[in-house]
Scaffold this motif. Structure first.
Motif, PDB file in Angstrom:
ATOM      1  N   PRO A 137       0.858  -1.187   0.000  1.00 23.73           N
ATOM      2  CA  PRO A 137       0.000   0.000   0.000  1.00 23.73           C
ATOM      3  C   PRO A 137       0.898   1.242   0.000  1.00 23.73           C
ATOM      4  O   PRO A 137       1.938   1.256   0.657  1.00 23.73           O
ATOM      5  CB  PRO A 137      -0.773  -0.111   1.319  1.00 23.73           C
ATOM      6  CG  PRO A 137      -0.698  -1.558   1.687  1.00 23.73           C
ATOM      7  CD  PRO A 137       0.639  -2.015   1.186  1.00 23.73           C
ATOM      8  N   CYS A 138       0.516   2.256  -0.765  1.00 25.31           N
ATOM      9  CA  CYS A 138       1.392   3.417  -0.943  1.00 25.31           C
ATOM     10  C   CYS A 138       1.789   4.050   0.383  1.00 25.31           C
ATOM     11  O   CYS A 138       2.924   4.468   0.564  1.00 25.31           O
ATOM     12  CB  CYS A 138       0.707   4.452  -1.822  1.00 25.31           C
ATOM     13  SG  CYS A 138       0.210   3.759  -3.387  1.00 25.31           S
ATOM     14  N   ASN A 139       0.831   4.128   1.313  1.00 29.73           N
ATOM     15  CA  ASN A 139       1.153   4.802   2.566  1.00 29.73           C
ATOM     16  C   ASN A 139       2.130   4.006   3.418  1.00 29.73           C
ATOM     17  O   ASN A 139       2.981   4.591   4.075  1.00 29.73           O
ATOM     18  CB  ASN A 139      -0.118   5.128   3.346  1.00 29.73           C
ATOM     19  CG  ASN A 139      -0.733   6.433   2.866  1.00 29.73           C
ATOM     20  OD1 ASN A 139      -0.067   7.470   2.852  1.00 29.73           O
ATOM     21  ND2 ASN A 139      -1.972   6.393   2.433  1.00 29.73           N
ATOM     22  N   PHE A 140       2.043   2.682   3.410  1.00 30.54           N
ATOM     23  CA  PHE A 140       3.036   1.884   4.138  1.00 30.54           C
ATOM     24  C   PHE A 140       4.388   1.943   3.441  1.00 30.54           C
ATOM     25  O   PHE A 140       5.415   2.149   4.063  1.00 30.54           O
ATOM     26  CB  PHE A 140       2.588   0.424   4.268  1.00 30.54           C
ATOM     27  CG  PHE A 140       1.731   0.156   5.483  1.00 30.54           C
ATOM     28  CD1 PHE A 140       2.095   0.661   6.729  1.00 30.54           C
ATOM     29  CD2 PHE A 140       0.573  -0.592   5.388  1.00 30.54           C
ATOM     30  CE1 PHE A 140       1.318   0.428   7.851  1.00 30.54           C
ATOM     31  CE2 PHE A 140      -0.213  -0.838   6.512  1.00 30.54           C
ATOM     32  CZ  PHE A 140       0.155  -0.330   7.745  1.00 30.54           C
ATOM     33  N   SER A 170     -10.912   4.801  -3.691  1.00 31.68           N
ATOM     34  CA  SER A 170     -11.493   3.477  -3.475  1.00 31.68           C
ATOM     35  C   SER A 170     -12.940   3.547  -2.998  1.00 31.68           C
ATOM     36  O   SER A 170     -13.750   2.679  -3.315  1.00 31.68           O
ATOM     37  CB  SER A 170     -10.633   2.738  -2.447  1.00 31.68           C
ATOM     38  OG  SER A 170     -11.240   1.545  -2.066  1.00 31.68           O
ATOM     39  N   ALA A 171     -13.266   4.585  -2.239  1.00 29.66           N
ATOM     40  CA  ALA A 171     -14.628   4.699  -1.689  1.00 29.66           C
ATOM     41  C   ALA A 171     -15.621   5.246  -2.711  1.00 29.66           C
ATOM     42  O   ALA A 171     -16.828   5.230  -2.490  1.00 29.66           O
ATOM     43  CB  ALA A 171     -14.615   5.591  -0.454  1.00 29.66           C
ATOM     44  N   MET A 172     -15.115   5.744  -3.838  1.00 30.49           N
ATOM     45  CA  MET A 172     -15.976   6.446  -4.795  1.00 30.49           C
ATOM     46  C   MET A 172     -16.448   5.512  -5.906  1.00 30.49           C
ATOM     47  O   MET A 172     -15.759   5.304  -6.901  1.00 30.49           O
ATOM     48  CB  MET A 172     -15.229   7.651  -5.384  1.00 30.49           C
ATOM     49  CG  MET A 172     -14.907   8.728  -4.350  1.00 30.49           C
ATOM     50  SD  MET A 172     -13.681   9.913  -4.933  1.00 30.49           S
ATOM     51  CE  MET A 172     -14.572  10.685  -6.270  1.00 30.49           C
ATOM     52  N   ASP A 173     -17.641   4.958  -5.738  1.00 36.17           N
ATOM     53  CA  ASP A 173     -18.138   4.045  -6.760  1.00 36.17           C
ATOM     54  C   ASP A 173     -18.641   4.774  -8.002  1.00 36.17           C
ATOM     55  O   ASP A 173     -18.853   4.156  -9.046  1.00 36.17           O
ATOM     56  CB  ASP A 173     -19.221   3.142  -6.169  1.00 36.17           C
ATOM     57  CG  ASP A 173     -18.587   2.013  -5.359  1.00 36.17           C
ATOM     58  OD1 ASP A 173     -17.385   1.748  -5.572  1.00 36.17           O
ATOM     59  OD2 ASP A 173     -19.276   1.429  -4.513  1.00 36.17           O
ATOM     60  N   SER A 217      -7.450  -1.004   4.050  1.00 37.18           N
ATOM     61  CA  SER A 217      -8.858  -1.222   3.710  1.00 37.18           C
ATOM     62  C   SER A 217      -9.221  -0.634   2.350  1.00 37.18           C
ATOM     63  O   SER A 217     -10.073  -1.170   1.643  1.00 37.18           O
ATOM     64  CB  SER A 217      -9.768  -0.621   4.783  1.00 37.18           C
ATOM     65  OG  SER A 217      -9.733  -1.433   5.934  1.00 37.18           O
ATOM     66  N   ASN A 218      -8.572   0.469   1.977  1.00 35.44           N
ATOM     67  CA  ASN A 218      -8.860   1.064   0.675  1.00 35.44           C
ATOM     68  C   ASN A 218      -8.358   0.183  -0.457  1.00 35.44           C
ATOM     69  O   ASN A 218      -9.060  -0.059  -1.436  1.00 35.44           O
ATOM     70  CB  ASN A 218      -8.241   2.463   0.576  1.00 35.44           C
ATOM     71  CG  ASN A 218      -9.040   3.484   1.364  1.00 35.44           C
ATOM     72  OD1 ASN A 218     -10.242   3.336   1.553  1.00 35.44           O
ATOM     73  ND2 ASN A 218      -8.368   4.523   1.834  1.00 35.44           N
ATOM     74  N   CYS A 219      -7.102  -0.306  -0.312  1.00 35.10           N
ATOM     75  CA  CYS A 219      -6.565  -1.215  -1.323  1.00 35.10           C
ATOM     76  C   CYS A 219      -7.458  -2.450  -1.429  1.00 35.10           C
ATOM     77  O   CYS A 219      -7.785  -2.908  -2.521  1.00 35.10           O
ATOM     78  CB  CYS A 219      -5.152  -1.678  -0.966  1.00 35.10           C
ATOM     79  SG  CYS A 219      -3.902  -0.384  -0.893  1.00 35.10           S
TER      80      CYS A 219
END
Lengths: 452, 232
Positions: A342-345, A386-389, A420-422
């Motif tokens: 994940p980009c943030n990690f 990711s949350a934006m369908d 969770s987003n990934c």
């Protein structure tokens, strides 16, 4: 995971649209956007430098997952950033004032929708910064663009609602305390059914040593990682606790550029850690939550000196693996598995080797993606996308395309993505493209293979 | 006109370049930066960060990994540029005793190394120019300033190369000229009467003057931007 869906007693609140921030329009909007961009002159230094430093070499486009997916001009990171940069140039640089359009200096054109759409097509993954010879991080300009849009009421509705829900309930899923307690009971039963051992998932324990902060998705949607983590804590005899009020490190203010809500959302977590009197706040499998706690909140000293340290469960378990404190039955995970950074990690928290140490210990056939670690590609759903369908087609056919081919190339049947987003985005990506690849967390593998 | 270019303009060039350069670096260093922008994995500790910034600023490892073709042209372009600037010291003065002590035939060495650098930078600049309109992603981000900067550098390089390869130019003349220029005692008789030199020198001065106001300012800013992402 059917049982996960069953354990999802969520009370989502439906709100009327007039609850959202009012949208500014017309001359006032144009002026506000312009003023906000020109204010960069006073700082921060990072943005002021980025207004001048681009050498126009095209490298960011070469390494951008969105541009790779479908190379339109506005998806070229340097051009997207020009939406802010050209206005700044026009009014704040010598060459822009003298030569205007000739040197790419332009006034803001008033097209706020183009502005918003463009900055919500950037996943903020920072891959461009890793390769840019100048080290320009376009995600900083993206976040500035989003912050400007947010002030004027143009944050996509879906994300505004997530933030509202999180501020009201303490978690982005809008679950209440009763739901958390019910979920925890259910997960304890699941573990008991699975391995016959009574593994506790404690919450609200004042005096515990460790306050564990997962993303709420790991309790309510993909709970296998949390069950794996509970097993590790059980095995080590750790005194730990969840909070029934604060069980979601996710914080969408990072994505919308709204520093105020980011801080407000964060407050409860620090208060709970202090109330429990823990020595450690341990963040779960959620990159941006860890980044906010460890690299933004703690570093900037939002709440003064903290009486506890902040760590991550990936670091914790990896250390145990290295110390030979855990035993795994690799035959429980015989199939090829891979790991998505994940980009943030990877690029913002430096948690890169830890998940690999865990995966290699728990799985018989671990395979790397190419490229990997800090060079890994974004899943395509970063930065809140990711949350934006409403942009599902874009995520499936543009921003996620590179990741799809990377996963295909490994031949893995399970892809771990501790975020969770990934997870949400990759799950949709596999389903959309009819791939038989399971998406989960790192501790899912621990859950299946650890010997208690 | 020649007097303007050779006798007056150089003073303005130096003043504008140094003044604007210092001003821009000063403003950057004074602009506040709340919060760290660390990109991981980052170097650990202050000295590691320092060397990391130096390494990335001088070797372009990101380009090396992502776009090897561009790295070759860009790196050799910058390195030969730096060498050529250093080599120009012989236009102003000479160190005959040093050459003698080292046993070097300075004129020969200068001809070989300077000539090679002149050819390499010409090839690289042309490649970078062609690349600008050949590749979609680069064409999209290329504007007048990008083409102009390359064309200006190309013009300086070409005029310099002609002086080296075609009509040889006696450096004793420029040494006298610059010595008088530095000591504010220029006599018109000492001004090189050479159109090619005047052109090269004028173009060079234009280039130097626009640096603080153009994208070439990245030569100072890169240390700031690299430090931002490498500092923990």
């Amino acid at each position: 995971m059917e049982h996960a869906e069953a354990a999802k007693p969520i009370a989502k609140k439906k709100k009327p649209a007039d609850d959202l921030k009012p949208k500014m329009t017309g001359q006032q909007l144009t002026q506000e956007v312009k003023d906000a961009i020109l204010a960069i002159d006073k700082g921060p230094r990072v943005l002021k430098l980025y207004m001048d430093m681009c050498a126009r070499c095209g490298t960011c486009a070469e390494v951008c997952p969105v541009y790779w997916g479908e190379p339109t001009e506005l998806r070229n990171p340097a051009i997207r950033s020009d939406l802010v940069r050209s206005v700044f140039k026009k009014h704040k640089t010598t060459s822009g004032k003298l030569l205007g359009g000739l040197v790419g200096a332009k006034d803001y054109d008033g097209d706020i929708q183009k502005f918003v759409d463009a900055f919500y097509e950037c996943t903020g993954c920072r891959r461009c910064a890793t390769f840019c010879p100048m080290g320009i991080d376009n995600s900083v300009i993206t976040r500035k663009g989003r912050a400007i849009a947010d002030k004027l009421g143009y944050t996509p509705e879906r994300l505004q609602r997530v933030i509202q829900i999180s501020l009201e309930t303490g978690n982005t899923d809008g679950a209440n305390q009763a739901a958390l307690k019910e979920t925890v009971r259910f997960l304890e039963e699941e573990i008991k059914d699975d391995c016959g051992v009574d593994v506790k998932i404690p919450y609200d324990v004042v005096g515990a040593d460790v306050f564990f902060v997962p993303p709420s998705g790991d309790l309510l949607v993909n709970p296998e990682a949390v069950m794996g983590i509970a097993k590790v804590f059980h095995k080590m005899g750790i005194s730990w606790t969840l909070s029934s009020k604060a069980f979601d490190g996710a914080n969408y203010g990072l994505f919308t550029g709204d520093d105020k809500s980011m801080k407000e959302d964060n407050k409860l977590y620090v208060e709970e850690a202090k109330r429990f009197g823990v020595k450690t706040m341990m963040m779960g499998e959620c990159g941006h939550a860890h980044r906010i706690m460890k690299f933004i909140m703690e570093k900037a000293g939002w709440w003064g000196n903290l009486p506890f340290e902040i760590t991550n469960v990936l670091q914790y378990t990896a250390k145990l693996v290295e110390d030979d404190a855990l035993k795994f039955d690799k035959s429980k995970n015989p199939d090829p598995v891979t790991y998505h950074d994940p980009c943030n990690f990877g690029r913002s928290c430096g948690i890169i080797e830890e998940p690999r140490i865990i995966m290699k210990a728990a799985c018989a056939d671990f395979r790397e993606m190419t490229p990997n670690r800090q060079y890994n590609w974004c899943c395509g759903g970063g930065g809140g996308l990711s949350a934006m369908d409403e942009i599902l087609e874009f995520r499936m056919n543009v921003s996620g395309r590179k990741k799809l081919s990377q996963i295909d190339d490994t031949g893995a049947v399970f892809c771990a993505a501790p975020c969770s987003n990934c997870k949400r985005h990759l799950g949709q990506l596999m389903e959309y493209h009819k791939r038989d690849v399971e998406i989960g967390g790192v501790h899912d593998m621990v859950f299946r293979a650890i010997v208690l | 006109m020649t007097y303007l270019i050779l006798g007056i303009l150089p003073y303005f060039t130096v003043l504008i370049f140094i003044g604007a350069m210092v001003q821009r670096l000063y403003v950057w260093s004074k602009t506040p930066q709340p919060g760290a922008m660390t990109l991981t994995p980052a170097p650990d500790g202050e000295s590691a960060t320092f060397f990391g910034v130096i390494k990335d600023s001088f070797l372009f490892p990101g380009l090396f990994k992502s776009d090897r073709t561009l790295w070759i042209f860009a790196w050799f372009f910058h390195v030969t540029f730096a060498l050529i600037i250093i080599g120009h010291i012989r236009v102003f003065t000479d160190f005959p005793r040093l050459w003698a002590a080292l046993g070097i035939n300075a004129d020969r060495m200068s001809a070989v190394s300077g000539g090679t650098a002149g050819v390499i930078i010409l090839a690289c600049a042309i490649a970078l120019f062609v690349r600008r309109f050949m590749l979609k992603r680069v064409r999209e981000v290329s504007g007048v300033p990008d083409y102009f900067a390359l064309l200006l550098i190309l013009a300086v390089v070409v005029s310099g190369n002609i002086m080296r390869f075609d009509e040889h130019f006696d450096l004793a003349i420029t040494r006298t000229y610059f010595q008088q220029l530095f000591t504010f005692s220029l006599s018109s008789a000492s001004m090189p009467q050479n159109l090619l030199f005047t052109t090269h020198f004028l173009l060079g001065q234009v280039l130097i003057m626009i640096i603080p106001f153009s994208k070439i300012m990245h030569l100072g800013g890169i240390f700031f931007t690299q430090a931002l992402i490498q500092k923990a």
